[in-house]
Design an enzyme around this catalytic site. Structure first.
Site, mmCIF file in Angstrom:
data_model
loop_
_atom_site.group_PDB
_atom_site.id
_atom_site.type_symbol
_atom_site.label_atom_id
_atom_site.label_comp_id
_atom_site.label_asym_id
_atom_site.label_seq_id
_atom_site.Cartn_x
_atom_site.Cartn_y
_atom_site.Cartn_z
ATOM 1 N N ASP A 191 -1.143 16.683 6.722
ATOM 2 C CA ASP A 191 -0.234 17.399 5.692
ATOM 3 C C ASP A 191 -1.237 18.149 5.035
ATOM 4 O O ASP A 191 -2.327 17.701 4.663
ATOM 5 C CB ASP A 191 0.684 16.648 4.763
ATOM 6 C CG ASP A 191 1.338 17.636 3.772
ATOM 7 O OD1 ASP A 191 2.447 17.702 4.237
ATOM 8 O OD2 ASP A 191 0.699 18.014 2.845
ATOM 9 N N GLU A 217 2.808 12.793 6.994
ATOM 10 C CA GLU A 217 3.076 13.693 5.960
ATOM 11 C C GLU A 217 2.947 12.884 4.484
ATOM 12 O O GLU A 217 2.683 13.409 3.522
ATOM 13 C CB GLU A 217 4.317 14.330 5.936
ATOM 14 C CG GLU A 217 5.612 13.449 5.749
ATOM 15 C CD GLU A 217 6.853 14.221 5.856
ATOM 16 O OE1 GLU A 217 7.126 14.541 7.143
ATOM 17 O OE2 GLU A 217 7.238 14.896 4.816
ATOM 18 N N GLU A 273 9.758 10.014 14.037
ATOM 19 C CA GLU A 273 8.748 10.529 12.942
ATOM 20 C C GLU A 273 9.330 9.364 11.713
ATOM 21 O O GLU A 273 10.507 9.595 11.479
ATOM 22 C CB GLU A 273 8.867 11.949 12.552
ATOM 23 C CG GLU A 273 7.917 12.337 11.515
ATOM 24 C CD GLU A 273 8.036 14.103 11.528
ATOM 25 O OE1 GLU A 273 8.202 14.595 12.590
ATOM 26 O OE2 GLU A 273 7.901 14.337 10.266
ATOM 27 N N ASP A 297 13.285 12.327 13.313
ATOM 28 C CA ASP A 297 12.641 12.084 11.951
ATOM 29 C C ASP A 297 13.561 11.483 11.100
ATOM 30 O O ASP A 297 14.522 12.005 10.634
ATOM 31 C CB ASP A 297 12.232 13.489 11.362
ATOM 32 C CG ASP A 297 11.495 13.282 10.038
ATOM 33 O OD1 ASP A 297 10.951 12.179 9.569
ATOM 34 O OD2 ASP A 297 11.103 14.253 9.522
ATOM 35 N N LYS A 332 16.735 15.487 12.108
ATOM 36 C CA LYS A 332 16.802 14.503 11.139
ATOM 37 C C LYS A 332 17.681 13.538 11.234
ATOM 38 O O LYS A 332 18.924 13.908 11.885
ATOM 39 C CB LYS A 332 16.947 15.002 9.659
ATOM 40 C CG LYS A 332 15.924 16.273 9.183
ATOM 41 C CD LYS A 332 14.701 15.631 8.923
ATOM 42 C CE LYS A 332 13.585 16.663 8.289
ATOM 43 N NZ LYS A 332 12.467 16.123 8.169
ATOM 44 N N HIS A 348 2.393 18.180 9.767
ATOM 45 C CA HIS A 348 3.514 18.608 9.224
ATOM 46 C C HIS A 348 3.479 19.659 8.519
ATOM 47 O O HIS A 348 2.386 20.064 7.963
ATOM 48 C CB HIS A 348 3.784 17.349 8.025
ATOM 49 C CG HIS A 348 4.930 17.541 7.004
ATOM 50 N ND1 HIS A 348 4.719 17.861 5.845
ATOM 51 C CD2 HIS A 348 6.075 17.522 7.154
ATOM 52 C CE1 HIS A 348 5.570 18.042 5.005
ATOM 53 N NE2 HIS A 348 6.852 17.910 5.984
ATOM 54 N N ALA A 349 4.732 20.477 8.293
ATOM 55 C CA ALA A 349 4.657 21.871 7.568
ATOM 56 C C ALA A 349 6.196 21.998 7.176
ATOM 57 O O ALA A 349 7.039 20.870 7.168
ATOM 58 C CB ALA A 349 4.312 23.065 8.274
ATOM 59 N N TYR A 397 12.258 22.694 -3.297
ATOM 60 C CA TYR A 397 10.966 22.728 -2.896
ATOM 61 C C TYR A 397 10.088 23.613 -3.843
ATOM 62 O O TYR A 397 10.418 24.720 -4.368
ATOM 63 C CB TYR A 397 10.839 23.654 -1.611
ATOM 64 C CG TYR A 397 11.276 22.702 -0.374
ATOM 65 C CD1 TYR A 397 11.335 21.483 -0.459
ATOM 66 C CD2 TYR A 397 11.317 23.398 1.016
ATOM 67 C CE1 TYR A 397 12.055 20.572 0.919
ATOM 68 C CE2 TYR A 397 11.591 22.678 1.946
ATOM 69 C CZ TYR A 397 12.024 21.410 1.923
ATOM 70 O OH TYR A 397 12.502 20.631 3.223
#
Lengths: 477, 477
Positions: free
Chosen positions: B362, B339, B312, B286, B258, B389-390, B72
């Site tokens: 987003d 997102e 998602e 997602d 996920k 989205h975060a 990230y």
């Protein structure tokens, strides 16, 4: 690693001499050579990226409703092998920000440097997925904008490398691949609700028998072109009328005018152009995304009497549903778009939604030759003619190969198909396009068309080339 | 030029001391101060960009079907004024290529450095159009990918600067603007077939009377959150079950898993999660774009018995028509995306086509606060709830302001609305989010949320920060 460096050094003497002899390399995909051992000692040794910009804004060449002062530029790639071969590719931009594209190419380089050349060139479908599928770089798109165009530039350089090694122009290289080899190049992810691998195979198989005859006709007659040279917004009425008349006498059956900045100007210029070319020459018009959906429909009403053939980019290139709404309202004017359509998923939807009459693929907007093959197959499936976008820097040189491949091996037709032609910057390329009587002459030299003369690459290098040194605007920062 | 440099030097001493006192500056938009002369001597003096990366791939935090090993990262912006103020913004990426985003921010800097600060902050609608409308840089999108995210980062830094100078959290600053001031921030180009300026004004005017009461309730009760922390693909079954149970006991009414890599795994994990949270807690799933359209419909069938609340990103974020097709087939499972939806034109179409039940904006994918206001207004027009989205780096800190503004001044509702929450990297921010009983506590500190501790910015600076030095993989080139 040591061995790799040894190779690099021992081949240093001919590093910059492209190999056009063909046959020296054992390439897995080349039919008879399939039984020969693959050379795994030759590696992709470097991916060099260059920032090259042409100061076209000085003469307002290329001026339109959204691009008043473009400096046509190339984020230019040279892929080098340890054997001394080169492949050339580029992403086209219009000036500022070309350095971002160059940075993206450099980021992708790590994905292919070190690969065995023969394996990579024999599996450009796999390399394509590698370039677009890196899980971290993909986030920057995904599959759109700077990172996607960079993938296209690198991949096109690999295609150029392969075509040079096989001593063929790209269009012929592609048109000689089997249907199966061609579908192996395509990433069908996100496509199969509109086009399955089997359907693509069927399209290619159906057109295979006519390939040889069409290749002969192509070489004999060329491929139809239209010219945008008369129609830039920055040109005077006199220049417009003169260039439009010249286009007709040069043999073009279609010209294009930029519109969308001022309606009164557009009506006057459209009338002038129609008077200059007569009733039988097609006039396409191009708004370069200037309008909202409703505005496009309104703006086109007073232009209709001059019978524009197509309206290009009436609104946002992302607006599939908007294009469909416009198309329903403005018929019989055809709707065309594609130069900014960022990937195959968007083209799929333009076709599914019945949003376009004309599909304008671009050589450097999407992820290179492979994604453009997918787009040609989608267009064939939906029966929509492909009329490629060109102009810019090297787009004519590159995209002609795709249109010619389409004719020989995919759609099998030149009906209502034309490649855009703009008459500038060709002199910088080693294989400049040749236009004869309003048609592109099929190139016979090896490669994919993007190779700049080294002199041009240096002279127009930004910001230190002779054409730019001392001219770069001062930036406060 | 000389005068500008003098200012810069004379203010040098407090250049790095943010000004939180408010009132010192005469800002045109600040109501009572409207009659005061605007300070035209204070200029935007610099836009600094930093490459900051967190090595999250080492623990597989953030792993999903398309992003197995993200690091990230933030392309981090500090806008500086000659008066010594700062505004902080960022674009979120997942590692490699973050330097491309940094290059894009640097390219945009020239568009705002030198602007008078008060004028720029009083007309962030104009600045927004300046950042997205540069005719040369625009080509690199247009309005998508690297260049568009960079515009968002710079614009968000300007919003942060403005919020700090007004000594307010961004959500409150926005919620205190008049409906007219808000629509002036929006670029309605390409939108008016779905949302006109007047319609937007009507939406904002209708919700204006309830603003004060809702702001009070927001401060008292917070805003609902859901947590993705349990559901990363790289986690073991035990870790998934434990974290899911913990999420419920922590007060969350929704978690997310996920899916999309392996169907057998998904069925097993979904069963485990349902057992862990019981029947009343919502479980969103997602797929992170893993599927083709038909595949999404098939894959969801065996998962339906566990009652997923939403699916998602079932397919390509570009595939508006694909999402619509999936939604028709998988109801009552809701379809959510956003997102990676790259601009307002795409959101417009997702809504026009009835492709989504949930809109997931987003904070850093589109061109900043302004474009997100357009998206909130579109969602309100179509009656679709926005669930941002975060996660990532600072996305929770930033996007909470948009959701809270939506509640106070746009949709006026928290029904079926939740902000994503992921519990990592918050410690690096000067105003980390606060979650209490499964709800975001409304931030009261000044700014827009993106400010990193200087220590973190340096330590995680790439490639020379202490966390990276010596760890950067060697690249052959």
């Amino acid at each position: 690693m040591q061995a790799y460096k040894d190779i690099l050094c021992s081949r240093g003497a001919d590093r910059y001499r492209p190999n056009h002899q063909g046959g020296r390399h054992n390439v897995r995909h080349s039919g008879a050579a399939a039984e020969s051992p693959v050379d795994v000692t030759e590696l992709i040794s470097a991916v060099d990226a260059f920032d090259v910009r042409f100061p076209t804004s000085r003469d307002l060449d290329g001026s339109d409703a959204m691009n008043p002062e473009p400096d046509y530029s190339a984020a230019y790639v040279v892929v080098r092998t340890s054997g001394g071969d080169e492949g050339h590719g580029l992403a086209f931009t219009v000036g500022r920000g070309n350095e971002i594209e160059v940075a993206a190419i450099r980021a992708l380089a790590a994905l292919i440097v070190g690969l065995p050349v023969a394996e990579a060139l024999a599996d450009l479908g796999g390399v394509s997925r590698r370039l677009t599928g890196d899980s971290q770089l993909r986030w920057l798109g995904p599959e759109k904008g700077v990172i996607h165009m960079a993938a296209g530039a690198v991949l096109n350089a690999l295609w150029d490398l392969r075509a040079r090694r096989e001593d063929k122009p790209l269009w012929r290289l592609l048109a000689e691949l089997t249907p199966t080899e061609l579908v192996d190049l395509v990433d069908f992810r996100y496509l199969d609700d509109a086009l399955t691998r089997q359907e693509a195979l069927d399209i290619l198989t159906a057109s295979a028998p006519g390939r040889a005859g069409r290749a002969e006709r192509l070489v004999a007659d060329g491929y139809p072109a239209y010219t945008t040279t008369p129609g830039w917004l920055g040109y005077t009425d006199d220049k417009l009328a003169r260039l439009a008349a010249e286009a007709v006498s040069d043999g073009f059956a279609q010209i294009k005018l930029k519109v969308g900045a001022d309606l009164t100007d557009d009506v006057r210029r459209m009338r002038l152009a129609r008077e200059a070319v007569g009733p039988d020459v097609r006039i396409a018009i191009d708004a370069n995304q200037a309008w909202n959906v409703g505005q496009a429909i309104e703006w086109l009403r007073p232009l209709a009497e001059f019978e524009p053939y197509w309206i290009e980019e009436p609104t946002s290139p992302d607006d599939v549903l908007g294009h469909a709404a416009i198309r329903r309202q403005v018929a019989p004017i055809k709707v065309a778009t594609g130069e900014h359509t960022h990937n195959r998923v968007m083209f799929k939807q333009l076709l599914q939604a019945g949003a376009i009459d004309i599909l304008q693929l671009d050589a450097t907007r999407v992820a290179g030759v492979n994604e453009n093959i997918a787009i040609l197959l989608l267009a064939a499936k939906f029966g929509v003619p492909v009329c490629p976008h060109a102009g810019g820097v090297g787009l004519c040189e590159m995209v002609q190969h795709l249109a010619m491949f389409d004719y020989v091996a995919v759609s099998g037709s030149m009906d209502d198909r034309v490649i855009e032609y703009v008459d500038h910057l060709h002199e910088h390329f080693t294989e400049p396009v040749v236009i004869r009587s309003g048609r592109y002459v099929a190139p016979e030299g090896p490669g994919a068309g993007a190779m700049l003369h080294p002199r041009s690459r240096i002279e127009y290098g930004y910001p230190d080339g002779a054409q730019w040194a001392g001219r770069v605007p001062e930036v406060i920062s």
